[in-house]
Design an enzyme around this catalytic site. Structure first.
Site, PDB file in Angstrom:
ATOM      1  N   GLU B  52       0.732  -1.073   0.108  1.00  0.00           N
ATOM      2  CA  GLU B  52       0.041  -0.140   0.200  1.00  0.00           C
ATOM      3  C   GLU B  52       0.966   1.466   0.037  1.00  0.00           C
ATOM      4  OE1 GLU B  52      -0.794  -2.446   1.830  1.00  0.00           O
ATOM      5  OE2 GLU B  52      -2.906  -3.239   1.680  1.00  0.00           O
ATOM      6  N   PHE B 114     -11.592  -7.512  13.444  1.00  0.00           N
ATOM      7  CA  PHE B 114     -10.335  -8.046  12.516  1.00  0.00           C
ATOM      8  C   PHE B 114     -10.248  -6.784  11.743  1.00  0.00           C
ATOM      9  CE2 PHE B 114      -9.061 -10.029   8.459  1.00  0.00           C
ATOM     10  CZ  PHE B 114      -7.796 -10.681   9.022  1.00  0.00           C
ATOM     11  N   GLN B 115      -8.789  -6.559  11.431  1.00  0.00           N
ATOM     12  CA  GLN B 115      -8.560  -5.594  10.545  1.00  0.00           C
ATOM     13  C   GLN B 115      -8.927  -4.117  10.681  1.00  0.00           C
ATOM     14  OE1 GLN B 115      -8.280  -7.015   6.404  1.00  0.00           O
ATOM     15  NE2 GLN B 115      -6.192  -7.855   6.794  1.00  0.00           N
ATOM     16  N   LYS B 164     -17.623  -0.974   5.408  1.00  0.00           N
ATOM     17  CA  LYS B 164     -18.122  -1.840   4.499  1.00  0.00           C
ATOM     18  C   LYS B 164     -19.621  -1.814   4.463  1.00  0.00           C
ATOM     19  CE  LYS B 164     -17.042  -6.577   3.123  1.00  0.00           C
ATOM     20  NZ  LYS B 164     -16.408  -7.745   3.405  1.00  0.00           N
ATOM     21  N   MET B 482      24.436   8.700   2.338  1.00  0.00           N
ATOM     22  CA  MET B 482      24.339   9.683   3.087  1.00  0.00           C
ATOM     23  C   MET B 482      24.686   9.610   4.724  1.00  0.00           C
ATOM     24  SD  MET B 482      24.114  13.026   2.484  1.00  0.00           S
ATOM     25  CE  MET B 482      23.092  13.455   1.362  1.00  0.00           C
TER      26      MET B 482
END
Lengths: 171, 586
Positions: B52, B114-115, B164, B482
């Site tokens: 993502e 969940f999630q 949802k 760096m």
């Protein structure tokens, strides 16, 4: 010119916001995330049909920081208006406190007398306690609480400052 | 237009109405209804990323290179938390994004489902604005508002979190034409009296400079045209931040190169000694100013910015002008012309003569050797081979990023995509993919380091799946360069964990994904190898083995002023050059 040496000032900001979930978190998150001070913060809905809440924030910082706070608040999407009531208007500031004092005898009478002098109202009483309701500028409430200390001060609950500009104009 | 449809259908309809052609995303349980609606249409192309974070960076590359809003679709919980880095990146660099995230059903919110995660809570400080949609009848309005907020005023990322059950629910769709935002109305036009004052200040200047930034790019191509016109009219030298490269053409004789920590000597000295500074769409970042109390001490400063909170944040300015860069620059041009203004010719000539002496210091000079490729040389050869093509450059973060900014020369805006504010390693490959989606026939190159590229290397699979011929040009010095450079300068050469141990074979790695791998180790082979890379119409990883010890100069050590630069050929004790106070700064 060192920035750190600029003097800090205390300002009262009025913020008109959409009354939507998360708006207070947005304002508070801005202060904590950017390291600004909050001396006092009050919030309540002020227009039901307009879904508007008014937040009053008392903060301290250098003039540069105060300007930043004002601009950072102003760019939050749900914010309608921000006014720095300390510089943009002559404003009235009030705070309400409830002060619980426990005692008997001379201390109890003295607490009552001082309450009257400060125009505090007794809103609860038992034989050994009072709850005073006092309204005024924050320093008056500080002063009252200080005087109650030796007379049996139990606890104080304060609303924080609310403010409004003098005269006919809205913020 | 108002119509009955499901929430998922509304999402697709709103994207269509907003003119969205491409969507970067990754499916999951809480966005299945939207993916189902996507499946049943063919207006919007979905680009399946492999992580993502990469969806966000791809959308940034897409937005930055095209001027459109980048759009992302991720699922709840880990989908949203993986998006956070990209959101923070887009916020720092003012990139317009709309990120739609799925959320668990409204009745489960707060139950540790969940999630589930508190997406609006987590993303509040790293978005310009965010929404949790609890009612289907708010959905269409919120989606259109999200696009409005993302691209108006100072652009930024906006999250719309959709539970949802709201995606399944039916409601009435409203079109974008019926949406007007009630509070968010940024000021675009500069005040006339301020424009007048600015014209007076510039025309009275003896040693002026234009210091431009990403705001000029964000304001659109018209802002770059106006900047060029104003520079031509006034004869003022121009420098730019990392984010603003391309707004002013590098080939123009008034161009001083980039300023700041790794900017050119002439740009920084001109900033330090100027008497009137016009900051256009930049924000006086610490990478630009160096030591604040010694920053351009003798100058009057004009600051043009669309965001009032950028004014007087780090540096007190004498004349702030709130407005959109295009509108303010055009107003300055009109006023300048109508009043037939000029800067004193003798003063300007003397100023340019001084700048010429600084330029002669040749601050980007480096020493080439016969058998090892210098990283600067690699970028110079890459530039030489690609400059006549339609080319888009992205970078990761580190030394290679600074060398790319110094040695690749940009003539046009929107050609340069880099993570400036947040400094996100792993930005470059997905950003190149986003740019390639927006410009299918262009040459899109991610100039990378061997450490950064591994942070989103999985996007090679995305490039292969969608036939995107992006090129990953790795300056491989086997160090987090760096970090190594700072350890050399600040920490006594103790290279704590900055060596790139156990590197993959990048040629084989590219081949494993189905791409092409090229390795180049000798300066003499460089041009031919770069040409081979350009000629391949498939994803390429180019493993350019460069000098391990090369440092990125010039450099303003942290805590120092613009006139205290360290140049590459100064043999000095660097540790002593940086004060203890400076070491505290990153």
């Amino acid at each position: 010119m060192s920035l750190a040496q600029e003097k800090t000032e205390r300002h009262t900001l009025s913020v008109l916001v959409d009354n939507e979930p998360g708006v207070l978190a947005r304002v508070i998150g801005l202060f904590s995330g950017r390291g600004y001070n909050i001396d006092s913060l009050t919030v309540s809905e002020v227009s039901q049909e307009g879904h508007l809440s008014r937040i009053t924030i008392v903060t301290t910082g250098t003039p540069m920081v105060i300007e930043q706070i004002r601009n950072q608040l102003d760019r939050l999407v749900p914010v309608h208006r921000v006014r720095d009531l300390t510089v943009e208007a002559i404003s009235l500031e009030r705070e309400l406190a409830m002060v619980k004092v426990r005692g008997t005898g001379e201390a109890r009478s003295e607490a009552l007398r001082l309450g009257e002098a400060f125009r505090a109202r007794v809103i609860d009483a038992t034989t050994e306690s009072f709850v005073f309701e006092i309204t005024g500028k924050s320093d008056k409430i500080d002063q009252f609480a200080l005087l109650m200390q030796p007379l049996g001060l139990v606890e104080v609950s304060r609303t924080g400052t609310v403010a409004i500009s003098r005269g006919p104009e809205a913020m | 237009m108002s119509k009955e449809m499901t929430g998922a259908e509304m999402v697709i309809q709103a994207l269509k109405d907003q003119g969205v052609d491409h969507l970067f995303g990754y499916p999951g349980g809480a966005v299945l209804p939207i993916y189902d609606a996507l499946f049943q249409q063919n207006h919007i192309e979905h680009i399946l990323v492999r992580h993502e974070q990469a969806a966000l960076h791809s959308a940034e590359g897409y937005a930055r290179s095209s001027g459109k809003v980048g759009v992302v679709l991720v699922t709840s919980g880990p989908g949203a938390t993986n998006a956070v880095t990209g959101l923070a990146d887009a916020l720092m660099d003012s990139i317009p994004l709309v990120c739609i995230s799925g959320q668990v059903a409204t009745h489960l919110i707060g139950n540790d489902a969940f999630q589930e995660c508190d997406t609006v809570g987590i993303t509040r400080p790293c978005t310009k604005h965010n929404y949790l949609v609890r009612d289907i009848n708010d959905l269409a309005r919120i989606l259109h508002e999200a696009f409005y907020v993302a691209q108006n005023g100072r652009p930024g990322p906006v999250v719309v979190d959709i539970p949802k059950d709201v995606q399944f629910a039916k409601g009435t769709y409203v079109g974008r034409e019926n949406i007007e935002h009630k509070t968010y109305k940024p000021k675009l036009v500069g005040d006339n009296d301020k424009i007048q004052q600015a014209v007076e200040m510039i025309s009275a200047a003896k040693r002026p400079i234009f210091y431009t930034g990403g705001g000029v790019i964000n304001s659109g191509p018209a802002a770059s045209r106006a900047l060029r016109e104003l520079a031509r009219l006034t004869g003022v030298p121009v420098t730019s931040t990392l984010m603003g490269l391309g707004a002013f053409p590098a080939a123009n004789s008034q161009w001083l190169g980039m300023l700041g920590m790794h900017g050119t000597y002439e740009a920084n000295m001109t900033m330090h000694d100027c008497d009137v500074m016009v900051c256009i769409g930049a924000r006086f970042d610490d990478r630009i100013t160096g030591r604040l109390d010694a920053f351009s001490p003798g100058s009057k400063k004009i600051h043009i910015d669309i965001d009032p909170s950028s004014i007087n944040k780090n540096v007190k300015v004498d004349l702030p002008i709130i407005g959109d860069c295009t509108k303010v620059l055009e107003a300055l041009i009109t006023t300048w012309k109508s009043q037939d203004r000029h800067i004193d010719r003798d003063a300007l000539d003397a100023w340019w003569a001084q700048i010429g002496r600084w330029r002669a210091r040749n601050s980007l000079a480096y020493r080439q050797v016969a058998d090892v490729i210098k990283p600067q040389q690699a970028i110079e050869r890459l530039y030489a081979a690609t400059k006549d093509r339609d080319v888009y450059i992205s970078t990761e973060v580190g030394q290679h990023q600074m060398w790319a900014a110094q040695f690749f020369r940009f003539e046009e805006p929107n050609r340069w995509m880099t993570s400036g504010g947040l400094g996100t390693m792993g930005y470059g490959l997905p950003a190149a993919i986003g740019a390639q989606i927006a410009h299918p026939d262009a040459l899109c190159i991610d100039i990378a380091g061997e450490a950064s590229i591994q942070m989103n290397i999985q996007e090679m699979a995305t490039a292969i799946q969608f036939n995107l011929p992006v090129k990953v040009f790795i300056l491989n010095n086997r160090y987090m360069g760096m970090v190594r450079q700072w350890q050399e300068l600040l920490h006594g050469g103790r290279y704590s964990h900055s060596y790139s141990e156990a590197l993959p074979d990048f040629v084989k790695l590219s081949e494993a994904y189905g791409g092409v791998g090229i390795r180049c180790e000798k300066p003499g082979d460089l041009d031919a190898a770069i040409q081979e890379m350009i000629n391949v119409k498939r994803p390429v990883i180019f493993d350019c083995i460069v000098d391990q010890q090369e440092n990125c100069f010039p450099m303003i050590p942290s805590g120092r002023a613009h006139n205290e630069m360290i140049l590459g050929d100064m043999a000095i004790d660097l540790d002593a050059a940086i004060s203890d106070e400076g070491k505290m700064l990153v």
